[in-house]
Design a protein around this motif. Structure first.
Motif, PDB file in Angstrom:
ATOM      1  N   ASP A  28      48.828  34.815 -67.109  1.00 17.60           N
ATOM      2  CA  ASP A  28      48.111  34.000 -66.135  1.00 17.60           C
ATOM      3  C   ASP A  28      47.941  34.824 -64.980  1.00 17.60           C
ATOM      4  OD1 ASP A  28      48.172  31.668 -64.094  1.00 17.60           O
ATOM      5  OD2 ASP A  28      46.861  31.036 -65.962  1.00 17.60           O
ATOM      6  N   LEU A  29      46.966  34.617 -63.941  1.00 10.75           N
ATOM      7  CA  LEU A  29      46.866  35.133 -62.707  1.00 10.75           C
ATOM      8  C   LEU A  29      48.143  34.571 -61.751  1.00 10.75           C
ATOM      9  CD1 LEU A  29      43.137  35.654 -61.290  1.00 10.75           C
ATOM     10  CD2 LEU A  29      44.902  37.109 -61.872  1.00 10.75           C
ATOM     11  N   SER A  66      57.551  40.902 -52.794  1.00 12.74           N
ATOM     12  CA  SER A  66      56.929  41.182 -51.777  1.00 12.74           C
ATOM     13  C   SER A  66      56.063  42.505 -51.864  1.00 12.74           C
ATOM     14  CB  SER A  66      57.869  41.484 -50.727  1.00 12.74           C
ATOM     15  OG  SER A  66      58.231  40.343 -50.252  1.00 12.74           O
ATOM     16  N   VAL A  67      55.110  42.501 -52.976  1.00 14.94           N
ATOM     17  CA  VAL A  67      54.268  43.557 -53.159  1.00 14.94           C
ATOM     18  C   VAL A  67      52.982  42.902 -53.209  1.00 14.94           C
ATOM     19  CG1 VAL A  67      55.910  45.007 -54.569  1.00 14.94           C
ATOM     20  CG2 VAL A  67      54.689  43.180 -55.720  1.00 14.94           C
ATOM     21  N   ARG A  68      51.886  44.042 -52.804  1.00 14.04           N
ATOM     22  CA  ARG A  68      50.524  43.630 -52.793  1.00 14.04           C
ATOM     23  C   ARG A  68      49.862  44.247 -53.894  1.00 14.04           C
ATOM     24  NH1 ARG A  68      52.266  45.668 -47.850  1.00 14.04           N
ATOM     25  NH2 ARG A  68      52.091  43.908 -46.162  1.00 14.04           N
ATOM     26  N   ARG A  69      50.105  44.820 -54.827  1.00 14.96           N
ATOM     27  CA  ARG A  69      49.718  45.397 -56.147  1.00 14.96           C
ATOM     28  C   ARG A  69      50.707  45.576 -57.194  1.00 14.96           C
ATOM     29  NH1 ARG A  69      48.952  49.692 -52.106  1.00 14.96           N
ATOM     30  NH2 ARG A  69      46.756  49.685 -51.071  1.00 14.96           N
ATOM     31  N   ILE A  75      45.603  47.757 -62.773  1.00 11.47           N
ATOM     32  CA  ILE A  75      46.402  47.291 -61.335  1.00 11.47           C
ATOM     33  C   ILE A  75      45.700  46.046 -60.850  1.00 11.47           C
ATOM     34  CG2 ILE A  75      46.959  48.161 -59.256  1.00 11.47           C
ATOM     35  CD1 ILE A  75      46.916  50.739 -59.862  1.00 11.47           C
ATOM     36  N   VAL A  76      46.420  45.205 -60.821  1.00 10.47           N
ATOM     37  CA  VAL A  76      45.919  43.843 -60.141  1.00 10.47           C
ATOM     38  C   VAL A  76      46.436  43.767 -58.471  1.00 10.47           C
ATOM     39  CG1 VAL A  76      47.623  42.216 -60.718  1.00 10.47           C
ATOM     40  CG2 VAL A  76      45.558  41.467 -60.096  1.00 10.47           C
ATOM     41  N   SER A  77      45.537  43.824 -57.708  1.00  7.73           N
ATOM     42  CA  SER A  77      46.083  43.792 -56.392  1.00  7.73           C
ATOM     43  C   SER A  77      45.468  42.140 -55.612  1.00  7.73           C
ATOM     44  CB  SER A  77      45.181  44.576 -55.616  1.00  7.73           C
ATOM     45  OG  SER A  77      43.868  44.332 -55.322  1.00  7.73           O
ATOM     46  N   LEU A  78      46.323  42.049 -54.363  1.00  5.63           N
ATOM     47  CA  LEU A  78      46.166  40.921 -53.734  1.00  5.63           C
ATOM     48  C   LEU A  78      44.742  40.702 -53.284  1.00  5.63           C
ATOM     49  CD1 LEU A  78      47.465  38.683 -52.094  1.00  5.63           C
ATOM     50  CD2 LEU A  78      47.932  40.176 -50.194  1.00  5.63           C
ATOM     51  N   GLY A  79      44.056  41.941 -52.808  1.00  6.21           N
ATOM     52  CA  GLY A  79      42.645  42.019 -52.573  1.00  6.21           C
ATOM     53  C   GLY A  79      41.696  41.537 -53.845  1.00  6.21           C
ATOM     54  N   ASP A  80      42.155  41.942 -54.946  1.00  8.57           N
ATOM     55  CA  ASP A  80      41.435  41.256 -56.241  1.00  8.57           C
ATOM     56  C   ASP A  80      41.295  40.058 -56.432  1.00  8.57           C
ATOM     57  OD1 ASP A  80      40.991  43.991 -57.087  1.00  8.57           O
ATOM     58  OD2 ASP A  80      42.572  44.146 -58.474  1.00  8.57           O
ATOM     59  N   LEU A 100      40.475  37.730 -46.108  1.00  9.11           N
ATOM     60  CA  LEU A 100      40.950  38.956 -46.876  1.00  9.11           C
ATOM     61  C   LEU A 100      40.074  38.956 -48.103  1.00  9.11           C
ATOM     62  CD1 LEU A 100      43.168  40.800 -47.913  1.00  9.11           C
ATOM     63  CD2 LEU A 100      44.250  38.880 -48.832  1.00  9.11           C
ATOM     64  N   GLY A 101      39.452  38.012 -48.710  1.00  6.03           N
ATOM     65  CA  GLY A 101      38.416  38.267 -49.588  1.00  6.03           C
ATOM     66  C   GLY A 101      37.324  38.786 -49.202  1.00  6.03           C
TER      67      GLY A 101
END
Length: 139
Positions: free
Chosen positions: A86-87, A98-101, A113-118, A129-130
Motif C-alpha cells: 500500500d502507498l 527521512s528519505v524522498r525516494r 522507484i517511488v518518490s515523494l514527488g510521485d 509539490l505536486g
C-alpha cells in the motif's frame, strides 16, 4: 480500495555496478535527467546514490571522480518497499527514515522507484509539490 506502490512507481530504474566511477554515474544522471541511481551487483540491490550523495560523499572529499567508485558514495542501508504494498506503507517508510525516494524491490530484484514527488502528483496534484513534480524539467 487501497492504492499500490506499483500504481505510481517509476519502473525500470537506472542501475550501475558498485565499481562504476562517480564521473560515469554523474554523466548518466545528466544524460537521463535523473537524481537517483540504484547500485546493483547483478540483480541484487546494494545501494542508492543521489546527485547530492555524489557531491557530499565523493566530490567534496577530493580524489579523481573518474577513478573513484560509486560504492563509496552510495547509501548502503537501503529501505525498500514491494510493488504490491500500500502507498501508505511507502509514506510511513519515507517519514520514518527521512528519505524522498524508495527503491521498489520484487523478490530481491529492483523493479522501480517511488518518490515523494510521485506521491504528490498522485495524491495532491494541485499542491505546490505536486505541481512542481509534474512539470517538465528545466534543463
Amino acid at each position: 480500495m487501497a492504492q499500490l506502490v506499483r500504481d505510481i512507481m517509476t519502473g525500470d530504474p537506472a542501475t550501475v555496478a558498485p565499481q562504476t566511477s562517480v564521473a560515469e554515474v554523474a554523466r548518466i544522471m545528466r544524460d537521463e535527467d535523473l537524481g537517483v541511481i540504484l547500485v546493483t551487483d547483478g540483480d541484487d540491490l546494494r545501494g542508492v546514490v543521489t546527485d547530492r550523495d555524489l557531491v557530499v560523499r565523493s566530490i567534496s572529499q577530493g580524489g579523481d571522480p573518474e577513478r573513484t567508485a560509486v560504492a563509496g558514495a552510495c547509501s548502503d542501508e537501503v529501505v525498500t518497499v514491494g510493488p504490491d504494498e500500500d502507498l501508505g506503507q511507502a509514506v510511513r517508510l519515507m517519514r520514518e527514515h527521512s528519505v524522498r525516494r524508495i527503491p521498489v524491490v520484487d523478490h530481491g530484484r529492483p523493479v522501480g522507484i517511488v518518490s515523494l514527488g510521485d506521491m504528490a502528483v498522485e495524491r495532491e496534484p494541485e499542491s505546490a509539490l505536486g505541481d512542481i513534480s509534474a512539470a517538465r524539467p528545466n534543463t
